[in-house]
Scaffold this motif. Sequence first.
Motif, short mmCIF file in Angstrom:
data_model
loop_
_atom_site.label_atom_id
_atom_site.label_comp_id
_atom_site.label_asym_id
_atom_site.label_seq_id
_atom_site.Cartn_x
_atom_site.Cartn_y
_atom_site.Cartn_z
N UNK A 246 0.83 -1.20 0.00
CA UNK A 246 0.00 0.00 0.00
C UNK A 246 0.87 1.26 0.00
N UNK A 247 1.92 1.28 0.80
CA UNK A 247 2.81 2.45 0.84
C UNK A 247 3.52 2.64 -0.49
N UNK A 248 3.93 1.55 -1.12
CA UNK A 248 4.60 1.65 -2.42
C UNK A 248 3.66 2.20 -3.48
N UNK A 249 2.41 1.69 -3.50
CA UNK A 249 1.43 2.18 -4.47
C UNK A 249 1.14 3.67 -4.25
N UNK A 250 1.10 4.07 -3.00
CA UNK A 250 0.87 5.48 -2.67
C UNK A 250 1.99 6.35 -3.25
N UNK A 251 3.22 5.92 -3.08
CA UNK A 251 4.37 6.67 -3.61
C UNK A 251 4.34 6.71 -5.14
N UNK A 252 4.06 5.56 -5.76
CA UNK A 252 4.05 5.49 -7.22
C UNK A 252 2.93 6.33 -7.82
N UNK A 253 1.83 6.49 -7.07
CA UNK A 253 0.72 7.30 -7.56
C UNK A 253 1.00 8.79 -7.46
N UNK A 254 2.10 9.16 -6.82
CA UNK A 254 2.49 10.57 -6.73
C UNK A 254 1.85 11.34 -5.60
N UNK A 255 1.32 10.63 -4.59
CA UNK A 255 0.63 11.31 -3.50
C UNK A 255 1.55 11.66 -2.33
N UNK A 256 2.76 11.15 -2.32
CA UNK A 256 3.68 11.41 -1.21
C UNK A 256 4.39 12.74 -1.39
N UNK A 264 1.19 9.23 4.76
CA UNK A 264 1.26 7.78 4.86
C UNK A 264 2.46 7.46 5.74
N UNK A 265 2.21 7.28 7.04
CA UNK A 265 3.30 7.07 7.99
C UNK A 265 3.97 5.73 7.77
N UNK A 266 5.25 5.66 8.11
CA UNK A 266 6.00 4.42 7.96
C UNK A 266 5.56 3.40 9.01
#
Length: 266
Positions: A246-256, A264-266
């Motif tokens: 989920x965290x990886x998908x969040x980063x790849x979607x450009x939301x971070x 999206x906390x670690x």
Amino acid sequence: MRSVRALATLDEVELGDHVCWRVDPADAFAEARSYVADGALYGDKLVIVGSLGTVAVQRDRLPTTSVILDLPDLADPDVMLAAVRREASAAVREGFRSVRVLTGQTPSAEPGGAEELLARELKLEEFASESGAIVVCAFRAAQWEASTLEQAACVHPQETGTRAARPAFRMFSTGTDSWGVDGVVDSECAAAFNAAVRAAMRRTPMVKLRFDAVEMIDAAGMHALVDAARHLPERRIVVEGANEIVRLCWDLAGYAIADVPVVMAA
């Protein structure tokens, strides 16, 4: 952790449950009688919110200690919850184990009625979680739009009744302004997820979401989360417990990035 589950009947309710009961007219009175009788058996005080007709209860079947809250101003979620809390406090003083709340939900024709319903349900969810009370919300499915009923079911950790099937996700209280999310958040339920998060954010500048039990969130689900955070100004969402995918998908979607009010906390 509270138990997120489907119930075969209302006989299976436990302390702290907040149940979406999709009422089947054919057995509504029998189910309600059983719920009332179990309250007397276990030493719970019955509190009915709304008219007896909406919850399929017959007055002559009620214990003398029951309380009926059927006032026009109870349409306001804050007024309703304050009244229920008063009865819960009184029940403790009177020696009851807890309160057993039965509330009848009826559709509103007012603009924003669906969001008001979710706000009301989230308040009841917090109350059940923190107090250990049992709260059953009765919905006569024929009276409701399917999409609104789906949204309502998603903010109940438990459900029972007609065509009761596990929602794709559930959102439930894990503390003050903190909500657990369970299941899958995808394109089919993204609108319901957006509505639930928006309702949770109405009265606080920061909401915490626990994603420990989230199996998957797709692009539509992530967009719904960001849109909910941006719906009200100066609001912020902190997501904790998300798995690595989920965290990886969040980063790849450009939301971070800094201008997205979701962390999206670690």
